[in-house]
Design a protein around this motif. Structure first.
Motif, PDB file in Angstrom:
ATOM      1  N   HIS A  94      -2.023 -22.322 -15.341  1.00  0.00           N
ATOM      2  CA  HIS A  94      -2.263 -21.447 -16.477  1.00  0.00           C
ATOM      3  C   HIS A  94      -3.228 -22.084 -17.479  1.00  0.00           C
ATOM      4  O   HIS A  94      -4.010 -21.378 -18.120  1.00  0.00           O
ATOM      5  N   TRP A  96      -5.742 -23.972 -16.595  1.00  0.00           N
ATOM      6  CA  TRP A  96      -7.059 -23.750 -15.996  1.00  0.00           C
ATOM      7  C   TRP A  96      -7.507 -22.302 -16.154  1.00  0.00           C
ATOM      8  O   TRP A  96      -8.681 -22.032 -16.474  1.00  0.00           O
ATOM      9  N   LEU A  97      -6.603 -21.346 -15.962  1.00  0.00           N
ATOM     10  CA  LEU A  97      -6.966 -19.934 -16.043  1.00  0.00           C
ATOM     11  C   LEU A  97      -7.501 -19.572 -17.432  1.00  0.00           C
ATOM     12  O   LEU A  97      -8.534 -18.912 -17.555  1.00  0.00           O
ATOM     13  N   TRP A  98      -6.813 -20.035 -18.480  1.00  0.00           N
ATOM     14  CA  TRP A  98      -7.244 -19.712 -19.838  1.00  0.00           C
ATOM     15  C   TRP A  98      -8.504 -20.487 -20.235  1.00  0.00           C
ATOM     16  O   TRP A  98      -9.355 -19.985 -20.968  1.00  0.00           O
TER      17      TRP A  98
END
Length: 326
Positions: A94, A96-98
Motif C-alpha cells: 500500500h 508503494w501504491l500511494w
C-alpha cells in the motif's frame, strides 16, 4: 505545475489515502504513506538542480528523463525502499501504491502545461504539452489549500479530497472546452492555419496564441474568446549556411531548438563577426519576447559568447553574453 502546487497535492494525496482501510487503521502506515506521497509529488522535479550547471543543460533535461515512463516506475520503488527503512513494519504494497499515484500524478498534471514533459520516453523524445493549465494555476493551488485547512480543523480528509478532486476534474474539463472555443475563434481569423499553439496564463479567460500558416506566423492573444493579432512575421525556414550551421552547434542554441516548437530567427552582421538570435514566439509579454537563445561569433566563426533563457532588457543580455555593448 509549480513546486508549491505539487507540494499541496502531495499532502492532499496523503489525506486521500485515509480512504484506504490499510492506511487509515494503522498509524505507522498513515505516517509512512503521507511522507511518501509528499516526497513522490516532488521527486520528478529533482532535475531542477540542473539550473546550477547552466541554462542549456537545464532546458534540455528538465521534465525529461525524470518524468519518463521508466522514472515513473523507478521513483516509487526507490521511495518505498527508503521509507521502509524509517518505518519498519509498514505495509509495503500500500505504501508503494500511494507513492506510485503521487509520482504518476506529478507527471500527469505537468502534461497539461504549455511547457509539457517528455512523458513518453524512451519511446519518443517528443514534448507532450496540452497547454490548458498555467504552470501556476491560482484556482488549483487555492482549492488544495482550502482542502488542507478543512482537514486541519477536523473534517474527514478522504471525503474532503474526493470532493476537492471532483471539482478539479470539472475545472480541467472546463479549461479544455475554453481552449477549444479559443482555437475555433482563431481559425475564423486565420482559416488557413496549419497549426495553432494556445498557451494559458494565470487568468482564466486570457491565452497566448501563435497561429502558423504556410507563409506567415501570427502572434495573438485571446480575452474571453476575442482574438487580437499582435504581431505577424514571414515564415522563413532556417537557412543552410556556414554561420547558421556553426551557431546550431552551440550548446545554448541546440538546447533552444530541442525545446521550442515555434520561433523566428535573425542573423545580423556585426563589425567583427555575426550574431544569431532565435526567439520563442509563445511567451510574448508587454510587446517583448523574453525567451531567447543568442550566439555571437567572430569573422572566423569562433563563438565569443552565447546565452539561452529569459531576458527582459538588453543590458542584462550583454552581461550574459559577456561581450561589449554595440
Amino acid at each position: 505545475m509549480d513546486t508549491g502546487t505539487h507540494l499541496v497535492m502531495g499532502f492532499a494525496l496523503g489525506g486521500l489515502a485515509t480512504l484506504d482501510p490499510v492506511v487509515a487503521d494503522n498509524t505507522l502506515n498513515s505516517h509512512s504513506v503521507l511522507l511518501a506521497t509528499i516526497i513522490g509529488s516532488q521527486i520528478p522535479d529533482i532535475d531542477t538542480f540542473l539550473k546550477f550547471r547552466n541554462n542549456a543543460v537545464y532546458i534540455r533535461n528538465h521534465r525529461g528523463a525524470t518524468h519518463s515512463i521508466p522514472a515513473v516506475i523507478l521513483w516509487p520503488l526507490l521511495i518505498t525502499a527508503c521509507a521502509a527503512l524509517f518505518f519498519p513494519g509498514t505495509n509495503l504494497l500500500h505504501l508503494w501504491l500511494w507513492t506510485f499515484l503521487a509520482v504518476f500524478l506529478h507527471v500527469f498534471v505537468d502534461i497539461f502545461n504549455a511547457y509539457g514533459t517528455q512523458a513518453v520516453r524512451p519511446f519518443s523524445s517528443k514534448w507532450v504539452a496540452l497547454g490548458i493549465i498555467n504552470t501556476f494555476d491560482p484556482f488549483i493551488f487555492i482549492i488544495h489549500v482550502i482542502g488542507l485547512i478543512i482537514w486541519a480543523i477536523g473534517a474527514n480528509p478522504g471525503i474532503t479530497f474526493i470532493f476537492i478532486y471532483a471539482i478539479v476534474i470539472c475545472y480541467y474539463l472546463c479549461r479544455f472546452a475554453e481552449q477549444w472555443a479559443v482555437k475555433k475563434a482563431v481559425l475564423k481569423i486565420v482559416p488557413n492555419a496549419e497549426k495553432v499553439i494556445i498557451a494559458p496564463t494565470m487568468r482564466y479567460f486570457k491565452w497566448r496564441i501563435v497561429a502558423i500558416t504556410d507563409k506567415r506566423l501570427f502572434v495573438a492573444k485571446a480575452n474571453k474568446r476575442e482574438i487580437t493579432i499582435l504581431d505577424e512575421y514571414d515564415r522563413v525556414p532556417i537557412p543552410e549556411n556556414e554561420v547558421i550551421n556553426r551557431a546550431k552547434k552551440d550548446k545554448n542554441i541546440a538546447a533552444f531548438l530541442s525545446f521550442s516548437p515555434i520561433f523566428r530567427w535573425e542573423l545580423e552582421e556585426l563589425e567583427n563577426g555575426y550574431e544569431v538570435r532565435f526567439i520563442d514566439l509563445r511567451y510574448r509579454s508587454k510587446g517583448h519576447y523574453p525567451f531567447v537563445a543568442i550566439v555571437q561569433m567572430d569573422e572566423d566563426l569562433v563563438i565569443k559568447g552565447s546565452y539561452i533563457g529569459w531576458i527582459y532588457n538588453k543590458d542584462k543580455l550583454r552581461k550574459k553574453l559577456d561581450v561589449a555593448p554595440r
